[in-house]
Write a protein that holds these residues in place. Structure first.
Motif, PDB file in Angstrom:
ATOM      1  N   LEU A  14      13.877 -50.371  34.583  1.00  0.00           N
ATOM      2  CA  LEU A  14      12.893 -51.342  35.050  1.00  0.00           C
ATOM      3  C   LEU A  14      13.310 -52.744  34.635  1.00  0.00           C
ATOM      4  O   LEU A  14      13.687 -52.975  33.488  1.00  0.00           O
ATOM      5  N   ASP A  15      13.232 -53.652  35.565  1.00  0.00           N
ATOM      6  CA  ASP A  15      13.572 -55.054  35.279  1.00  0.00           C
ATOM      7  C   ASP A  15      12.447 -55.707  34.485  1.00  0.00           C
ATOM      8  O   ASP A  15      11.282 -55.348  34.607  1.00  0.00           O
ATOM      9  N   ASP A  16      12.808 -56.657  33.686  1.00  0.00           N
ATOM     10  CA  ASP A  16      11.857 -57.526  32.989  1.00  0.00           C
ATOM     11  C   ASP A  16      11.080 -56.872  31.848  1.00  0.00           C
ATOM     12  O   ASP A  16      10.064 -57.402  31.431  1.00  0.00           O
ATOM     13  N   LEU A  17      11.525 -55.733  31.348  1.00  0.00           N
ATOM     14  CA  LEU A  17      10.876 -55.158  30.177  1.00  0.00           C
ATOM     15  C   LEU A  17      11.714 -55.469  28.945  1.00  0.00           C
ATOM     16  O   LEU A  17      12.932 -55.336  28.966  1.00  0.00           O
ATOM     17  N   GLN A  18      11.050 -55.870  27.873  1.00  0.00           N
ATOM     18  CA  GLN A  18      11.752 -56.117  26.629  1.00  0.00           C
ATOM     19  C   GLN A  18      12.234 -54.790  26.056  1.00  0.00           C
ATOM     20  O   GLN A  18      11.616 -53.740  26.279  1.00  0.00           O
ATOM     21  N   GLN A  19      13.305 -54.827  25.318  1.00  0.00           N
ATOM     22  CA  GLN A  19      13.887 -53.609  24.759  1.00  0.00           C
ATOM     23  C   GLN A  19      12.903 -52.880  23.848  1.00  0.00           C
ATOM     24  O   GLN A  19      12.837 -51.654  23.861  1.00  0.00           O
ATOM     25  N   ARG A  20      12.099 -53.613  23.089  1.00  0.00           N
ATOM     26  CA  ARG A  20      11.138 -52.959  22.196  1.00  0.00           C
ATOM     27  C   ARG A  20      10.092 -52.181  22.996  1.00  0.00           C
ATOM     28  O   ARG A  20       9.634 -51.123  22.574  1.00  0.00           O
ATOM     29  N   THR A  21       9.726 -52.697  24.177  1.00  0.00           N
ATOM     30  CA  THR A  21       8.773 -51.990  25.041  1.00  0.00           C
ATOM     31  C   THR A  21       9.406 -50.723  25.589  1.00  0.00           C
ATOM     32  O   THR A  21       8.787 -49.652  25.584  1.00  0.00           O
ATOM     33  N   ILE A  22      10.639 -50.824  26.030  1.00  0.00           N
ATOM     34  CA  ILE A  22      11.370 -49.651  26.535  1.00  0.00           C
ATOM     35  C   ILE A  22      11.462 -48.596  25.442  1.00  0.00           C
ATOM     36  O   ILE A  22      11.188 -47.416  25.675  1.00  0.00           O
ATOM     37  N   ASN A  23      11.813 -49.015  24.234  1.00  0.00           N
ATOM     38  CA  ASN A  23      11.938 -48.078  23.116  1.00  0.00           C
ATOM     39  C   ASN A  23      10.607 -47.395  22.795  1.00  0.00           C
ATOM     40  O   ASN A  23      10.573 -46.188  22.545  1.00  0.00           O
ATOM     41  N   ALA A  24       9.519 -48.163  22.811  1.00  0.00           N
ATOM     42  CA  ALA A  24       8.198 -47.598  22.516  1.00  0.00           C
ATOM     43  C   ALA A  24       7.798 -46.562  23.566  1.00  0.00           C
ATOM     44  O   ALA A  24       7.280 -45.490  23.235  1.00  0.00           O
ATOM     45  N   ILE A  25       8.066 -46.865  24.813  1.00  0.00           N
ATOM     46  CA  ILE A  25       7.721 -45.952  25.901  1.00  0.00           C
ATOM     47  C   ILE A  25       8.556 -44.677  25.814  1.00  0.00           C
ATOM     48  O   ILE A  25       8.040 -43.565  25.962  1.00  0.00           O
ATOM     49  N   LYS A  26       9.837 -44.839  25.553  1.00  0.00           N
ATOM     50  CA  LYS A  26      10.712 -43.664  25.426  1.00  0.00           C
ATOM     51  C   LYS A  26      10.341 -42.826  24.208  1.00  0.00           C
ATOM     52  O   LYS A  26      10.381 -41.598  24.259  1.00  0.00           O
ATOM     53  N   GLN A  27       9.954 -43.477  23.123  1.00  0.00           N
ATOM     54  CA  GLN A  27       9.536 -42.763  21.920  1.00  0.00           C
ATOM     55  C   GLN A  27       8.272 -41.938  22.199  1.00  0.00           C
ATOM     56  O   GLN A  27       8.066 -40.889  21.598  1.00  0.00           O
ATOM     57  N   ALA A  28       7.455 -42.423  23.135  1.00  0.00           N
ATOM     58  CA  ALA A  28       6.237 -41.701  23.519  1.00  0.00           C
ATOM     59  C   ALA A  28       6.543 -40.580  24.511  1.00  0.00           C
ATOM     60  O   ALA A  28       5.641 -39.977  25.072  1.00  0.00           O
ATOM     61  N   LYS A  29       7.829 -40.316  24.733  1.00  0.00           N
ATOM     62  CA  LYS A  29       8.300 -39.198  25.557  1.00  0.00           C
ATOM     63  C   LYS A  29       8.128 -39.418  27.063  1.00  0.00           C
ATOM     64  O   LYS A  29       8.003 -38.466  27.819  1.00  0.00           O
ATOM     65  N   PHE A  30       8.105 -40.670  27.496  1.00  0.00           N
ATOM     66  CA  PHE A  30       8.108 -40.971  28.916  1.00  0.00           C
ATOM     67  C   PHE A  30       9.516 -41.388  29.291  1.00  0.00           C
ATOM     68  O   PHE A  30      10.109 -42.236  28.635  1.00  0.00           O
ATOM     69  N   LYS A  31      10.043 -40.789  30.344  1.00  0.00           N
ATOM     70  CA  LYS A  31      11.384 -41.150  30.787  1.00  0.00           C
ATOM     71  C   LYS A  31      11.370 -41.833  32.147  1.00  0.00           C
ATOM     72  O   LYS A  31      12.166 -42.718  32.413  1.00  0.00           O
ATOM     73  N   TRP A  32      10.464 -41.415  33.013  1.00  0.00           N
ATOM     74  CA  TRP A  32      10.451 -41.881  34.404  1.00  0.00           C
ATOM     75  C   TRP A  32       9.214 -42.718  34.691  1.00  0.00           C
ATOM     76  O   TRP A  32       8.145 -42.477  34.138  1.00  0.00           O
TER      77      TRP A  32
END
Length: 99
Positions: A14-32
């Motif tokens: 996804l464009d325009d997401l900060q890396q910390r947001t991406i990491n938090a979402i992935k840590q919450a077990k969301f991939k798609w």
């Protein structure tokens, strides 16, 4: 960009997401992306899946792509999304073996 393509993207694409947001979402077990849009914003916030700042950032990105939280994806659409994800994985594997 077509909504099907966006829904079939992995979170880190996804464009325009900060890396910390991406990491938090992935840590919450969301991939798609499709996994997130099926969830309700308030539920995600209440469950403390990710923080409010990250959810707001994600909400803005979704809205720019004419998407939102709490969508009920039709089973046929979900099937198309999963097929597209699988096709992209196969294409990546094909590219890796041809290198």
């Amino acid at each position: 960009m077509e909504q099907l393509e966006i829904l079939a993207k992995s979170i880190d694409e996804l464009d325009d997401l900060q890396q910390r947001t991406i990491n938090a979402i992935k840590q919450a077990k969301f991939k798609w992306v499709y996994e997130l849009v099926e969830r309700n914003y308030d539920e995600l916030l209440k469950e403390k899946v990710v923080g409010q700042k990250a959810l707001n950032e994600l909400k803005d990105v979704l809205e720019r792509n004419n998407l939102s939280f709490g969508l009920a994806l039709h089973p046929k659409l979900k099937e198309m999304i999963l097929k597209k994800i699988e096709e992209e994985k196969e294409e990546e594997e094909k590219d890796e073996t041809s290198d």
